[in-house]
Design a protein around this motif. Structure first.
Motif, PDB file in Angstrom:
ATOM      1  N   ASN A  85       0.846  -1.192   0.000  1.00 34.30           N
ATOM      2  CA  ASN A  85       0.000   0.000   0.000  1.00 34.30           C
ATOM      3  C   ASN A  85       0.885   1.246   0.000  1.00 34.30           C
ATOM      4  OD1 ASN A  85      -1.870   2.007   0.303  1.00 34.30           O
ATOM      5  ND2 ASN A  85      -2.837   1.164   2.133  1.00 34.30           N
ATOM      6  N   GLU A  86       1.089   1.811  -1.166  1.00 31.79           N
ATOM      7  CA  GLU A  86       1.944   2.982  -1.303  1.00 31.79           C
ATOM      8  C   GLU A  86       1.208   4.275  -0.963  1.00 31.79           C
ATOM      9  OE1 GLU A  86       2.778   2.261  -5.311  1.00 31.79           O
ATOM     10  OE2 GLU A  86       4.283   0.701  -4.924  1.00 31.79           O
ATOM     11  N   ALA A  87      -0.042   4.164  -0.548  1.00 30.29           N
ATOM     12  CA  ALA A  87      -0.862   5.351  -0.283  1.00 30.29           C
ATOM     13  C   ALA A  87      -1.141   5.555   1.198  1.00 30.29           C
ATOM     14  CB  ALA A  87      -2.181   5.248  -1.049  1.00 30.29           C
ATOM     15  N   LEU A  88      -0.330   4.980   2.080  1.00 33.44           N
ATOM     16  CA  LEU A  88      -0.521   5.231   3.507  1.00 33.44           C
ATOM     17  C   LEU A  88      -0.385   6.726   3.775  1.00 33.44           C
ATOM     18  CD1 LEU A  88       1.600   2.361   5.130  1.00 33.44           C
ATOM     19  CD2 LEU A  88      -0.868   2.396   4.685  1.00 33.44           C
ATOM     20  N   ASP A  89      -1.233   7.241   4.672  1.00 31.12           N
ATOM     21  CA  ASP A  89      -1.130   8.669   4.958  1.00 31.12           C
ATOM     22  C   ASP A  89       0.015   8.911   5.945  1.00 31.12           C
ATOM     23  OD1 ASP A  89      -2.080   8.276   7.625  1.00 31.12           O
ATOM     24  OD2 ASP A  89      -4.154   8.539   6.983  1.00 31.12           O
ATOM     25  N   GLN A  90       0.237  10.184   6.233  1.00 35.51           N
ATOM     26  CA  GLN A  90       1.393  10.563   7.044  1.00 35.51           C
ATOM     27  C   GLN A  90       1.342   9.948   8.434  1.00 35.51           C
ATOM     28  OE1 GLN A  90       1.824  14.800   7.851  1.00 35.51           O
ATOM     29  NE2 GLN A  90       3.932  14.724   7.116  1.00 35.51           N
ATOM     30  N   THR A  91       0.156   9.922   9.041  1.00 38.72           N
ATOM     31  CA  THR A  91       0.011   9.341  10.373  1.00 38.72           C
ATOM     32  C   THR A  91       0.272   7.846  10.352  1.00 38.72           C
ATOM     33  OG1 THR A  91      -1.628  11.025  10.944  1.00 38.72           O
ATOM     34  CG2 THR A  91      -1.567   9.044  12.312  1.00 38.72           C
ATOM     35  N   GLN A  92      -0.219   7.164   9.334  1.00 33.22           N
ATOM     36  CA  GLN A  92       0.002   5.723   9.212  1.00 33.22           C
ATOM     37  C   GLN A  92       1.482   5.422   8.969  1.00 33.22           C
ATOM     38  OE1 GLN A  92      -2.830   5.181   6.010  1.00 33.22           O
ATOM     39  NE2 GLN A  92      -4.265   4.087   7.345  1.00 33.22           N
ATOM     40  N   CYS A  93       2.131   6.238   8.168  1.00 32.01           N
ATOM     41  CA  CYS A  93       3.558   6.040   7.908  1.00 32.01           C
ATOM     42  C   CYS A  93       4.366   6.145   9.196  1.00 32.01           C
ATOM     43  CB  CYS A  93       4.058   7.077   6.903  1.00 32.01           C
ATOM     44  SG  CYS A  93       3.536   6.790   5.190  1.00 32.01           S
ATOM     45  N   GLN A  94       4.050   7.129  10.008  1.00 30.93           N
ATOM     46  CA  GLN A  94       4.761   7.304  11.266  1.00 30.93           C
ATOM     47  C   GLN A  94       4.498   6.159  12.225  1.00 30.93           C
ATOM     48  OE1 GLN A  94       6.998   9.549  12.154  1.00 30.93           O
ATOM     49  NE2 GLN A  94       6.912  10.724  10.263  1.00 30.93           N
ATOM     50  N   ALA A  95       3.273   5.662  12.244  1.00 27.26           N
ATOM     51  CA  ALA A  95       2.936   4.551  13.140  1.00 27.26           C
ATOM     52  C   ALA A  95       3.600   3.255  12.689  1.00 27.26           C
ATOM     53  CB  ALA A  95       1.419   4.384  13.202  1.00 27.26           C
TER      54      ALA A  95
ATOM     55  N   PHE B 160      12.859  -6.267   8.220  1.00 24.95           N
ATOM     56  CA  PHE B 160      13.155  -5.747   6.885  1.00 24.95           C
ATOM     57  C   PHE B 160      12.200  -6.260   5.815  1.00 24.95           C
ATOM     58  CE2 PHE B 160      17.142  -5.357   9.282  1.00 24.95           C
ATOM     59  CZ  PHE B 160      17.316  -3.991   9.165  1.00 24.95           C
ATOM     60  N   ARG B 161      12.163  -7.559   5.563  1.00 29.22           N
ATOM     61  CA  ARG B 161      11.324  -8.062   4.476  1.00 29.22           C
ATOM     62  C   ARG B 161       9.860  -7.749   4.692  1.00 29.22           C
ATOM     63  NH1 ARG B 161      11.608 -14.364   3.022  1.00 29.22           N
ATOM     64  NH2 ARG B 161       9.803 -14.652   4.378  1.00 29.22           N
ATOM     65  N   GLU B 162       9.421  -7.819   5.934  1.00 28.93           N
ATOM     66  CA  GLU B 162       7.994  -7.671   6.197  1.00 28.93           C
ATOM     67  C   GLU B 162       7.606  -6.287   6.713  1.00 28.93           C
ATOM     68  OE1 GLU B 162       6.803 -10.871   8.727  1.00 28.93           O
ATOM     69  OE2 GLU B 162       7.193 -12.409   7.196  1.00 28.93           O
ATOM     70  N   ARG B 163       8.561  -5.331   6.715  1.00 27.60           N
ATOM     71  CA  ARG B 163       8.183  -3.991   7.175  1.00 27.60           C
ATOM     72  C   ARG B 163       9.002  -2.890   6.499  1.00 27.60           C
ATOM     73  NH1 ARG B 163       5.373  -1.685  11.865  1.00 27.60           N
ATOM     74  NH2 ARG B 163       4.815  -3.809  12.441  1.00 27.60           N
ATOM     75  N   TYR B 164      10.258  -2.737   6.878  1.00 28.85           N
ATOM     76  CA  TYR B 164      10.996  -1.537   6.489  1.00 28.85           C
ATOM     77  C   TYR B 164      11.529  -1.547   5.062  1.00 28.85           C
ATOM     78  CZ  TYR B 164      10.661  -0.058  11.321  1.00 28.85           C
ATOM     79  OH  TYR B 164      10.187   0.343  12.553  1.00 28.85           O
ATOM     80  N   LEU B 165      11.466  -2.677   4.373  1.00 36.43           N
ATOM     81  CA  LEU B 165      11.867  -2.733   2.974  1.00 36.43           C
ATOM     82  C   LEU B 165      10.693  -3.030   2.055  1.00 36.43           C
ATOM     83  CD1 LEU B 165      15.315  -4.576   3.175  1.00 36.43           C
ATOM     84  CD2 LEU B 165      14.870  -2.140   2.904  1.00 36.43           C
ATOM     85  N   THR B 166       9.485  -2.800   2.529  1.00 34.01           N
ATOM     86  CA  THR B 166       8.298  -2.997   1.698  1.00 34.01           C
ATOM     87  C   THR B 166       8.076  -1.783   0.800  1.00 34.01           C
ATOM     88  OG1 THR B 166       6.869  -2.056   3.411  1.00 34.01           O
ATOM     89  CG2 THR B 166       7.188  -4.457   3.431  1.00 34.01           C
ATOM     90  N   ALA B 167       7.226  -1.962  -0.200  1.00 37.54           N
ATOM     91  CA  ALA B 167       6.877  -0.841  -1.083  1.00 37.54           C
ATOM     92  C   ALA B 167       6.210   0.274  -0.295  1.00 37.54           C
ATOM     93  CB  ALA B 167       5.959  -1.335  -2.202  1.00 37.54           C
ATOM     94  N   ALA B 168       5.419  -0.083   0.709  1.00 41.69           N
ATOM     95  CA  ALA B 168       4.764   0.932   1.539  1.00 41.69           C
ATOM     96  C   ALA B 168       5.796   1.773   2.277  1.00 41.69           C
ATOM     97  CB  ALA B 168       3.816   0.260   2.530  1.00 41.69           C
ATOM     98  N   ALA B 169       6.819   1.130   2.834  1.00 44.95           N
ATOM     99  CA  ALA B 169       7.854   1.852   3.567  1.00 44.95           C
ATOM    100  C   ALA B 169       8.648   2.765   2.642  1.00 44.95           C
ATOM    101  CB  ALA B 169       8.789   0.865   4.266  1.00 44.95           C
ATOM    102  N   GLU B 170       8.953   2.287   1.440  1.00 41.67           N
ATOM    103  CA  GLU B 170       9.703   3.115   0.503  1.00 41.67           C
ATOM    104  C   GLU B 170       8.927   4.379   0.143  1.00 41.67           C
ATOM    105  OE1 GLU B 170      11.227   3.472  -4.035  1.00 41.67           O
ATOM    106  OE2 GLU B 170       9.973   1.777  -3.459  1.00 41.67           O
ATOM    107  N   ALA B 171       7.638   4.221  -0.182  1.00 42.80           N
ATOM    108  CA  ALA B 171       6.820   5.382  -0.530  1.00 42.80           C
ATOM    109  C   ALA B 171       6.711   6.342   0.648  1.00 42.80           C
ATOM    110  CB  ALA B 171       5.433   4.924  -0.982  1.00 42.80           C
ATOM    111  N   CYS B 172       6.551   5.800   1.852  1.00 41.01           N
ATOM    112  CA  CYS B 172       6.488   6.646   3.044  1.00 41.01           C
ATOM    113  C   CYS B 172       7.782   7.414   3.231  1.00 41.01           C
ATOM    114  CB  CYS B 172       6.193   5.801   4.287  1.00 41.01           C
ATOM    115  SG  CYS B 172       4.470   5.295   4.465  1.00 41.01           S
TER     116      CYS B 172
END
Length: 466
Positions: free
Chosen positions: A96-106, A398-410
């Motif tokens: 999900n590359e569309a997480l909002d700012q609050t979700q990205c921080q959480a 890493f694989r399941e959180r900080y290197l995901t497409a969602a994390a990159e977009a955030c």
């Protein structure tokens, strides 16, 4: 002759001495050159010791002070109160590359540490960034000047030395565009102008105190801003197809073996000549060890080459820097294996999440000369349950959180916001000199013929428009 002219004897002895010294010097230079450029499996240990550090300053390394970044909060102006009703769930949110700012921080606490550092640096040193700071940067091959206006990406200047530069530049621009396209608040986003480099090292193209966006930095290169590297979009070259990062992760997940079926050895494949002092130290430290499967590769013959996903068949995977940072770390972190890395000299945007000890340990750190490699590996080979815990932590982090497409977009959007918080100039999308757009929209730039991207300026590109 010498009897008649005895005064010549000392001179001849002196000449002979210099000839001997010169011969030894030439041999030493040739031997060192050979050691630095050879990709043979074995060179004599004496020669290895003589090798200069070269591009790797082997006496320096990076120590991450935020050792609990998997649970810490950076002191950034971007910090928001996370909604208690939403939590990141893998795999639901991973793409999900569309997480909002609050979700990205959480979801990704600790991921934005270097952005917060960049904010602090520019506030303290210059009170912010202005257009003049960018004008001071000479656009070298491998660099781009661009701006974001009304949520759209525009390219002002781009220089590429060959296809490798061009592909990497397109990878970065495409990643930025993707992060913008998924942004719910895209239209109201603040305008910013920036310069980025796709070169391996800051010093290759610019001054460490310039505000360029780069893939990696050393601790003393404080003026630059870290961005995700080009290979999150895709990494392909004529000799080696890899593909988009999330596609590689999908392939790895399909072939990754259960822990008990993995080979209890340390695997590494690479070219020793990329960083001979460092990489040959690894080869020698693992030589003839029952737990070692460390080999040099030959791209011409295909000898010892392993696919990315085949590394996952081993319990332990070694990571070694090359000329500077090594983009391969994230591929190794996609495996459910224990990453064994020397103390790193270069920092990438996700390195703050590396934890070398404690309950959250997600990799094993050894000295840069690998002198304690056996000391670190052998207890884990003997106690594979402990190794399994480290590997599991790595996957979860890493694989399941900080290197995901969602994390990159955030991260990209946090970079836009963090950089924008200290950007004190306006962005004019129009050129007062030409009366035309200053930048070419990304959507049009990617349609240009390849040669036109090598030495691109928007003024020239827009000259054909009325």
């Amino acid at each position: 002759m010498s009897a008649n002219y005895p005064w010549m004897r000392p001179r001849r002895r002196g000449l002979s001495f210099f000839c001997v010294i010169g011969s030894f010097s030439c041999l030493a230079i040739l031997a060192i050159w050979y050691g630095m450029n050879s990709d043979r499996d074995y060179i004599h240990p004496i020669l290895t010791q003589l090798l200069p550090a070269g591009h790797c300053a082997c006496q320096t390394s990076t120590t991450f002070q935020c050792s609990t970044c998997v649970s810490c909060s950076e002191s950034s102006t971007l910090q928001l109160s996370a909604s208690p009703s939403w939590k990141f769930q893998y795999p639901r949110d991973a793409r999900n590359e569309a997480l909002d700012q609050t979700q990205c921080q959480a979801a990704f606490q600790g991921l934005f540490e270097d952005i917060a550092r960049g904010e602090r640096y520019w506030r303290a040193h210059d009170g912010g960034l202005v257009t003049d700071d960018l004008d001071d940067i000479t656009i070298q091959p491998g660099m781009v000047r661009a701006f974001i206006s009304q949520g759209h990406l525009h390219v002002v200047t781009a220089r590429a030395k060959g296809e490798d530069h061009r592909r990497k530049i397109l990878g970065v621009l495409s990643s930025i565009h993707r992060a913008l396209a998924a942004d719910r608040d895209r239209a109201s986003r603040r305008d910013i102008e920036f310069v980025f480099s796709v070169e391996d090292k800051v010093e290759d193209v610019t001054n460490a105190h310039h505000p360029a966006w780069v893939f990696a930095r050393t601790p003393t290169e404080e003026g630059v801003w870290l961005m995700p590297d080009f290979s999150f979009w895709a990494w392909d070259n004529p000799q080696n197809y890899i593909g988009p990062f999330d596609q590689v992760v999908d392939r790895i997940k399909r072939v990754d073996l259960p822990w008990d079926e993995k080979t209890p050895q340390l695997v590494w494949r690479g070219k020793p000549s990329f960083a001979p002092k460092l990489r040959r130290a690894l080869i020698e430290a693992a030589r003839d060890k029952p737990w070692g499967d460390v080999k040099q590769i030959d791209w011409d013959t295909g000898s010892n080459v392993l696919r990315m996903e085949d590394h996952c068949r081993y319990m332990f995977i070694a990571h070694v820097e090359g000329r500077s940072y090594s983009a391969s770390l994230k591929y190794r972190q996609a495996c459910k294996s224990v990453i064994v890395a020397h103390k790193l000299q270069y920092i990438q945007h996700h390195h703050y999440l590396l934890v070398a000890s404690g309950p959250n340990q997600n990799y094993v750190e050894v000295e840069r000369d690998f002198s304690n490699l056996a000391e670190k590996i052998e207890p884990l080979v003997a106690d594979t349950d402990l190794a399994h815990r480290i590997a599991t932590n790595s996957v979860k982090t890493f694989r399941e959180r900080y290197l995901t497409a969602a994390a990159e977009a955030c991260y990209w959007r946090a970079l836009f916001d963090g950089y924008g918080s200290v950007w004190n100039s306006s962005v004019n999308p129009w050129s007062d000199r030409t009366g035309k757009e200053r930048g070419l929209r990304y959507e049009s730039f990617i349609l240009l013929e390849s040669p036109k991207m090598f030495e691109f300026t928007a003024d020239t590109a827009m000259s054909g428009y009325a």
